[in-house]
Motif scaffolding. Structure first.
Motif, PDB file in Angstrom:
ATOM      1  N   THR A 190       0.791  -1.240   0.000  1.00  0.00           N
ATOM      2  CA  THR A 190       0.000   0.000   0.000  1.00  0.00           C
ATOM      3  C   THR A 190       0.818   1.283   0.000  1.00  0.00           C
ATOM      4  O   THR A 190       0.305   2.346  -0.356  1.00  0.00           O
ATOM      5  CB  THR A 190      -0.923   0.036   1.228  1.00  0.00           C
ATOM      6  N   ILE A 191       2.076   1.208   0.407  1.00  0.00           N
ATOM      7  CA  ILE A 191       2.822   2.439   0.690  1.00  0.00           C
ATOM      8  C   ILE A 191       3.070   3.293  -0.544  1.00  0.00           C
ATOM      9  O   ILE A 191       3.056   4.527  -0.481  1.00  0.00           O
ATOM     10  CB  ILE A 191       4.163   2.123   1.401  1.00  0.00           C
ATOM     11  N   SER A 192       3.289   2.663  -1.681  1.00  0.00           N
ATOM     12  CA  SER A 192       3.606   3.422  -2.886  1.00  0.00           C
ATOM     13  C   SER A 192       2.486   4.391  -3.245  1.00  0.00           C
ATOM     14  O   SER A 192       2.720   5.580  -3.492  1.00  0.00           O
ATOM     15  CB  SER A 192       3.883   2.468  -4.047  1.00  0.00           C
ATOM     16  N   GLU A 193       1.261   3.907  -3.270  1.00  0.00           N
ATOM     17  CA  GLU A 193       0.129   4.757  -3.617  1.00  0.00           C
ATOM     18  C   GLU A 193      -0.081   5.843  -2.572  1.00  0.00           C
ATOM     19  O   GLU A 193      -0.385   7.000  -2.905  1.00  0.00           O
ATOM     20  CB  GLU A 193      -1.125   3.909  -3.769  1.00  0.00           C
ATOM     21  N   LYS A 194       0.102   5.498  -1.297  1.00  0.00           N
ATOM     22  CA  LYS A 194      -0.078   6.481  -0.225  1.00  0.00           C
ATOM     23  C   LYS A 194       0.947   7.613  -0.320  1.00  0.00           C
ATOM     24  O   LYS A 194       0.628   8.785  -0.070  1.00  0.00           O
ATOM     25  CB  LYS A 194       0.023   5.805   1.140  1.00  0.00           C
ATOM     26  N   VAL A 195       2.166   7.275  -0.678  1.00  0.00           N
ATOM     27  CA  VAL A 195       3.215   8.288  -0.831  1.00  0.00           C
ATOM     28  C   VAL A 195       2.874   9.229  -1.991  1.00  0.00           C
ATOM     29  O   VAL A 195       3.075  10.445  -1.899  1.00  0.00           O
ATOM     30  CB  VAL A 195       4.580   7.610  -1.052  1.00  0.00           C
ATOM     31  N   LYS A 196       2.339   8.677  -3.058  1.00  0.00           N
ATOM     32  CA  LYS A 196       1.969   9.510  -4.202  1.00  0.00           C
ATOM     33  C   LYS A 196       0.808  10.431  -3.861  1.00  0.00           C
ATOM     34  O   LYS A 196       0.803  11.613  -4.249  1.00  0.00           O
ATOM     35  CB  LYS A 196       1.616   8.627  -5.394  1.00  0.00           C
ATOM     36  N   VAL A 197      -0.150   9.918  -3.119  1.00  0.00           N
ATOM     37  CA  VAL A 197      -1.288  10.751  -2.705  1.00  0.00           C
ATOM     38  C   VAL A 197      -0.806  11.904  -1.828  1.00  0.00           C
ATOM     39  O   VAL A 197      -1.300  13.036  -1.924  1.00  0.00           O
ATOM     40  CB  VAL A 197      -2.341   9.903  -1.963  1.00  0.00           C
ATOM     41  N   ALA A 198       0.172  11.628  -0.972  1.00  0.00           N
ATOM     42  CA  ALA A 198       0.720  12.661  -0.089  1.00  0.00           C
ATOM     43  C   ALA A 198       1.681  13.595  -0.815  1.00  0.00           C
ATOM     44  O   ALA A 198       2.154  14.575  -0.244  1.00  0.00           O
ATOM     45  CB  ALA A 198       1.436  12.009   1.094  1.00  0.00           C
ATOM     46  N   ASN A 199       1.982  13.282  -2.074  1.00  0.00           N
ATOM     47  CA  ASN A 199       2.870  14.095  -2.917  1.00  0.00           C
ATOM     48  C   ASN A 199       4.265  14.242  -2.304  1.00  0.00           C
ATOM     49  O   ASN A 199       4.857  15.322  -2.315  1.00  0.00           O
ATOM     50  CB  ASN A 199       2.255  15.476  -3.180  1.00  0.00           C
ATOM     51  N   ILE A 200       4.772  13.141  -1.778  1.00  0.00           N
ATOM     52  CA  ILE A 200       6.124  13.131  -1.217  1.00  0.00           C
ATOM     53  C   ILE A 200       7.086  12.669  -2.302  1.00  0.00           C
ATOM     54  O   ILE A 200       6.994  11.541  -2.789  1.00  0.00           O
ATOM     55  CB  ILE A 200       6.211  12.199   0.006  1.00  0.00           C
ATOM     56  N   THR A 201       8.007  13.540  -2.689  1.00  0.00           N
ATOM     57  CA  THR A 201       8.933  13.214  -3.773  1.00  0.00           C
ATOM     58  C   THR A 201      10.401  13.356  -3.375  1.00  0.00           C
ATOM     59  O   THR A 201      11.288  12.974  -4.148  1.00  0.00           O
ATOM     60  CB  THR A 201       8.673  14.111  -4.989  1.00  0.00           C
ATOM     61  N   LYS A 202      10.673  13.946  -2.200  1.00  0.00           N
ATOM     62  CA  LYS A 202      12.070  14.122  -1.777  1.00  0.00           C
ATOM     63  C   LYS A 202      12.118  14.368  -0.264  1.00  0.00           C
ATOM     64  O   LYS A 202      11.087  14.446   0.402  1.00  0.00           O
ATOM     65  CB  LYS A 202      12.725  15.284  -2.524  1.00  0.00           C
ATOM     66  N   THR A 203      13.344  14.484   0.252  1.00  0.00           N
ATOM     67  CA  THR A 203      13.630  14.753   1.671  1.00  0.00           C
ATOM     68  C   THR A 203      12.802  13.880   2.603  1.00  0.00           C
ATOM     69  O   THR A 203      12.158  14.366   3.529  1.00  0.00           O
ATOM     70  CB  THR A 203      13.430  16.244   2.025  1.00  0.00           C
ATOM     71  N   ALA A 204      12.833  12.566   2.339  1.00  0.00           N
ATOM     72  CA  ALA A 204      12.059  11.647   3.177  1.00  0.00           C
ATOM     73  C   ALA A 204      12.846  10.375   3.443  1.00  0.00           C
ATOM     74  O   ALA A 204      13.644   9.928   2.605  1.00  0.00           O
ATOM     75  CB  ALA A 204      10.728  11.303   2.511  1.00  0.00           C
ATOM     76  N   GLN A 205      12.616   9.798   4.601  1.00  0.00           N
ATOM     77  CA  GLN A 205      13.147   8.494   4.957  1.00  0.00           C
ATOM     78  C   GLN A 205      12.098   7.421   4.659  1.00  0.00           C
ATOM     79  O   GLN A 205      10.912   7.627   4.933  1.00  0.00           O
ATOM     80  CB  GLN A 205      13.460   8.453   6.455  1.00  0.00           C
ATOM     81  N   ILE A 206      12.546   6.306   4.105  1.00  0.00           N
ATOM     82  CA  ILE A 206      11.689   5.129   3.961  1.00  0.00           C
ATOM     83  C   ILE A 206      12.170   4.107   4.982  1.00  0.00           C
ATOM     84  O   ILE A 206      13.296   3.607   4.882  1.00  0.00           O
ATOM     85  CB  ILE A 206      11.770   4.526   2.547  1.00  0.00           C
ATOM     86  N   LEU A 207      11.351   3.826   5.983  1.00  0.00           N
ATOM     87  CA  LEU A 207      11.707   2.850   7.012  1.00  0.00           C
ATOM     88  C   LEU A 207      10.915   1.574   6.769  1.00  0.00           C
ATOM     89  O   LEU A 207       9.695   1.623   6.560  1.00  0.00           O
ATOM     90  CB  LEU A 207      11.409   3.398   8.411  1.00  0.00           C
ATOM     91  N   VAL A 208      11.606   0.449   6.799  1.00  0.00           N
ATOM     92  CA  VAL A 208      10.991  -0.834   6.449  1.00  0.00           C
ATOM     93  C   VAL A 208      11.375  -1.884   7.482  1.00  0.00           C
ATOM     94  O   VAL A 208      12.528  -1.951   7.913  1.00  0.00           O
ATOM     95  CB  VAL A 208      11.478  -1.323   5.066  1.00  0.00           C
ATOM     96  N   GLY A 209      10.409  -2.709   7.879  1.00  0.00           N
ATOM     97  CA  GLY A 209      10.735  -3.829   8.737  1.00  0.00           C
ATOM     98  C   GLY A 209       9.698  -4.077   9.814  1.00  0.00           C
ATOM     99  O   GLY A 209       8.868  -3.211  10.125  1.00  0.00           O
ATOM    100  N   ASP A 210       9.788  -5.263  10.415  1.00  0.00           N
ATOM    101  CA  ASP A 210       8.821  -5.631  11.443  1.00  0.00           C
ATOM    102  C   ASP A 210       9.018  -4.864  12.744  1.00  0.00           C
ATOM    103  O   ASP A 210       8.161  -4.939  13.634  1.00  0.00           O
ATOM    104  CB  ASP A 210       8.896  -7.136  11.706  1.00  0.00           C
ATOM    105  N   PHE A 211      10.118  -4.113  12.861  1.00  0.00           N
ATOM    106  CA  PHE A 211      10.283  -3.258  14.042  1.00  0.00           C
ATOM    107  C   PHE A 211       9.187  -2.197  14.116  1.00  0.00           C
ATOM    108  O   PHE A 211       8.920  -1.633  15.180  1.00  0.00           O
ATOM    109  CB  PHE A 211      11.667  -2.590  14.040  1.00  0.00           C
ATOM    110  N   LEU A 212       8.540  -1.941  12.990  1.00  0.00           N
ATOM    111  CA  LEU A 212       7.443  -0.971  12.957  1.00  0.00           C
ATOM    112  C   LEU A 212       6.141  -1.564  13.497  1.00  0.00           C
ATOM    113  O   LEU A 212       5.169  -0.850  13.702  1.00  0.00           O
ATOM    114  CB  LEU A 212       7.229  -0.468  11.525  1.00  0.00           C
TER     115      LEU A 212
END
Length: 251
Positions: free
Chosen positions: A206-228
């Motif tokens: 789901t994250i890809s579409e959500k990022v596009k809706v939020a119009n995030i294109t730079k200056t962002a961290q992508i955090l991935v993993g079950d620690f979340l």
């Protein structure tokens, strides 16, 4: 003359270390990465200090500012975003200063990946979940070594912080899905610690579409993993039945 490479932190001025703040207060010349560093960190500078914005400068121009002050009793603050040792391009500057016999020192700072975790109230190294953190980026205009391809790193299924890659979120997700399950949680944090910080939560499906809706294109961290997620074991550090150097088990 001495040059200080300073990590200005992710954005919030108060995340600047006390030593970094002290150097800015005493610096005669400041060269700061204006495209990323919060200008508010310059509020502590001397009124008569000279400021250069390196956003529009190339390496030779940055070094020339330092070299021309070589024989003077000056303090130069080279202010980088986050921690200068992570995607800070400071090695090439330090090597040039060595060639010029110019003294320098590196002052670490708070990186955006830990600021993002703080904003999320998350811990990268959850017991029973992950004890490894991978800091990386997707190859773009700047390549990465083949052995560090995102698909290969994903095989570890460790906690991961991906820099400089949110503009390629579709490709990032496809690479991660080669090894992470599609339900693996993902958080994207834009401008962590800034007043206009944006947090987007999802998973690999789901994250890809959500990022596009939020119009995030730079200056962002992508955090991935079950620690979340919320499943983890309690730490042995504070387990009353676990003995270590400073405490005996009550069990």
């Amino acid at each position: 003359m001495k040059v200080y490479f300073i990590g200005a932190g992710p954005g919030e001025p108060e995340y600047m270390t006390l030593k970094g703040k002290s150097i800015i207060e005493s610096a005669d010349i400041l060269i700061y990465a204006g495209s990323l560093v919060n200008k508010e960190v310059l509020q502590w500078r001397k009124a008569d200090s000279i400021v250069y914005n390196s956003a529009g400068m190339h390496l030779d121009e940055v070094i020339d500012v330092m070299v021309k002050e070589k024989e003077k009793d000056k303090i130069i603050a080279r202010v980088h975003t986050g921690d200068p040792s992570i995607y800070g391009a400071i090695r090439e500057q330090m090597d040039r200063l060595k060639d010029e016999n110019i003294n320098y020192e590196v002052i670490p700072g708070v990186s955006s990946f830990v600021a993002a975790a703080a904003s999320l109230d998350k811990e990268f190294t959850l017991p029973g979940v992950s004890q490894t953190v991978i800091l990386t980026r997707k190859a773009g205009r700047t390549p990465v070594p083949e052995k560090e391809d995102l698909k290969l790193l994903a095989a570890h299924q460790a906690s991961m912080a991906i820099f400089l890659s949110v503009g390629m979120i579709d490709e990032v997700v496809e690479d991660l899905k080669t090894h992470y399950p599609v339900h693996t949680p993902v958080a994207v944090v834009q401008r962590a610690s800034w007043p206009d910080e944006i947090i987007v939560l999802g998973n690999l499906s789901t994250i890809s579409e959500k990022v596009k809706v939020a119009n995030i294109t730079k200056t962002a961290q992508i955090l991935v993993g079950d620690f979340l997620g919320d499943d983890y074991e309690l730490s042995k550090l504070y387990d009353k039945n676990f003995t270590h150097e400073y405490r005996k088990s009550e069990g």
